[in-house]
Design a protein around this motif. Sequence first.
Motif, short mmCIF file in Angstrom:
data_model
loop_
_atom_site.label_atom_id
_atom_site.label_comp_id
_atom_site.label_asym_id
_atom_site.label_seq_id
_atom_site.Cartn_x
_atom_site.Cartn_y
_atom_site.Cartn_z
N HIS A 155 0.31 -2.69 -7.11
CA HIS A 155 -0.15 -2.23 -5.71
C HIS A 155 -1.55 -1.44 -5.45
O HIS A 155 -2.03 -1.32 -6.41
CB HIS A 155 1.10 -1.27 -5.15
CG HIS A 155 2.39 -2.23 -5.32
ND1 HIS A 155 2.68 -3.23 -4.79
CD2 HIS A 155 3.35 -1.81 -6.27
CE1 HIS A 155 4.05 -3.71 -5.26
NE2 HIS A 155 4.44 -2.90 -5.91
N THR A 156 -1.77 -0.97 -4.29
CA THR A 156 -2.62 -0.45 -3.91
C THR A 156 -2.21 1.18 -3.90
O THR A 156 -1.15 1.26 -3.02
CB THR A 156 -3.62 -0.83 -2.55
OG1 THR A 156 -4.14 -2.16 -2.76
CG2 THR A 156 -4.64 0.25 -2.34
N ARG B 291 0.83 -1.11 0.03
CA ARG B 291 -0.10 0.00 -0.14
C ARG B 291 0.95 1.24 0.15
O ARG B 291 1.75 1.34 0.82
CB ARG B 291 -1.23 -0.02 1.29
CG ARG B 291 -2.07 -1.26 1.11
CD ARG B 291 -2.96 -1.33 2.27
NE ARG B 291 -3.62 -0.10 2.47
CZ ARG B 291 -4.88 -0.08 1.72
NH1 ARG B 291 -5.22 -1.11 0.97
NH2 ARG B 291 -5.52 1.16 1.95
N ILE B 292 0.82 2.15 -1.05
CA ILE B 292 1.68 3.13 -1.39
C ILE B 292 0.78 4.37 -1.17
O ILE B 292 -0.08 4.66 -1.73
CB ILE B 292 2.43 2.78 -2.72
CG1 ILE B 292 3.10 1.85 -2.97
CG2 ILE B 292 2.99 4.22 -2.83
CD1 ILE B 292 3.61 1.34 -4.08
N LEU B 293 1.29 5.19 -0.25
CA LEU B 293 0.67 6.54 -0.13
C LEU B 293 1.34 7.71 -0.95
O LEU B 293 2.70 7.68 -0.84
CB LEU B 293 0.95 7.17 1.32
CG LEU B 293 0.44 8.42 1.39
CD1 LEU B 293 -0.94 8.65 1.32
CD2 LEU B 293 0.66 8.96 3.08
N LEU B 294 0.84 8.30 -1.76
CA LEU B 294 1.23 9.41 -2.66
C LEU B 294 0.19 10.38 -3.01
O LEU B 294 -0.87 10.16 -2.98
CB LEU B 294 1.91 8.91 -3.90
CG LEU B 294 1.13 8.52 -5.16
CD1 LEU B 294 1.68 8.81 -6.30
CD2 LEU B 294 0.49 7.33 -4.88
N TRP B 295 0.56 11.69 -3.37
CA TRP B 295 -0.35 12.58 -3.51
C TRP B 295 -0.34 12.78 -5.00
O TRP B 295 0.55 12.52 -6.07
CB TRP B 295 0.18 14.09 -3.05
CG TRP B 295 -0.09 14.20 -1.43
CD1 TRP B 295 -0.93 15.00 -0.88
CD2 TRP B 295 0.62 13.53 -0.50
NE1 TRP B 295 -1.20 14.84 0.61
CE2 TRP B 295 0.13 14.18 0.67
CE3 TRP B 295 1.85 12.90 -0.22
CZ2 TRP B 295 0.48 13.91 1.89
CZ3 TRP B 295 2.27 12.42 0.94
CH2 TRP B 295 1.45 12.95 2.29
N VAL C 162 4.92 2.22 2.30
CA VAL C 162 5.71 3.15 1.49
C VAL C 162 5.29 4.62 1.29
O VAL C 162 3.82 4.43 0.75
CB VAL C 162 6.42 2.56 0.18
CG1 VAL C 162 7.62 3.57 -0.53
CG2 VAL C 162 7.23 1.36 0.43
N VAL C 163 5.79 5.63 1.35
CA VAL C 163 5.25 6.87 0.97
C VAL C 163 6.10 7.44 -0.08
O VAL C 163 7.45 7.37 0.05
CB VAL C 163 5.43 7.82 2.35
CG1 VAL C 163 4.78 9.45 1.91
CG2 VAL C 163 4.72 7.26 3.34
#
Length: 319
Positions: free
Chosen positions: A21-22, A2-6, A63-64
Amino acid sequence: MRILLWHVHGSWTTAFVQGPHTYVVPVTPDRGPDGLGRARTWDWPDSVVEVPPERLRDEDIDVVVLQRPHELALVDRWLGRRPPLVYLEHNAPHGSSPGVPDTRHPAADIPGVTLVHVTHFNRLMWDAGPTPSTVIEHGIVDPGPLWTGELERAAVAVNEPLRRGRTTGTDLLPHFAEAAPLDVFGMGTEGLAGHLGIPADRCRSHELTQAELHSAMARRRVYVHPVRWTSLGLSLLEAMHLGMPVVALATTEVTEAVPPGAGVVSNRIDELTRAVRDFVADPLHARMVGEGARAAALARYGLSRFLDDWERLLKEVAR
């Protein structure tokens, strides 16, 4: 994972979220710069999920991917912790003191971050200090060989050319408009011809969706990339994927992206305008060079290579 990105750069993100991925993108009620959520003009898969900032603390994030300096503070405030961090730099350093070669990258002082550049030129120009740095070149979702070149006009794609001025080569457009009528695609292009003193029929402005843009560009005979200083315009790579011959300034990463046989690259305006005239006058020549441009773009900036490179990096960072 699960990857956080803007949602910062729609074209780049469109390629990135094609992976396995998500992808968690923050969304705010006003859909402002820190909470745009899912794209509305690009085709994103269902694996891209919107999460309001107040719910991010409950999300499992592996991961961010940071893209702007202030996003680290948002991570601390919204997540309350720091998962493994990647800082993706889209741009070349720009202008202010102490000057480009000595510009310190904002990720240079973030503990534990991995800095990723989208071009080798960018990596060369930014001072990252001891921060681990690498390059993952662009990947493009292939729009297909749509070029017909039926219109004896040149396409240019640039957002906000009046505000960005010399950076995007806006002052060069009158020279190119003498070589061929221009169709300028992008946000903030309205009134461009009048501002530059170009007759309206020699410089038309268009603001289209991404889906409309590709088919519209592909009807033009040649693509012109007059940008002086940018990382590497994705519009240039998209034009090459479409099978368009390209004419571009030999700045930043362009000389790497456009090999011989894919177009004309030079810093001499007379050579560039002559190339535009030649392509407009000879559609068979334009087609042959456009085929070379497409082959070069697929080989270097294909989506599968891009996703494979990111997969290796993300696994390494998460581990």
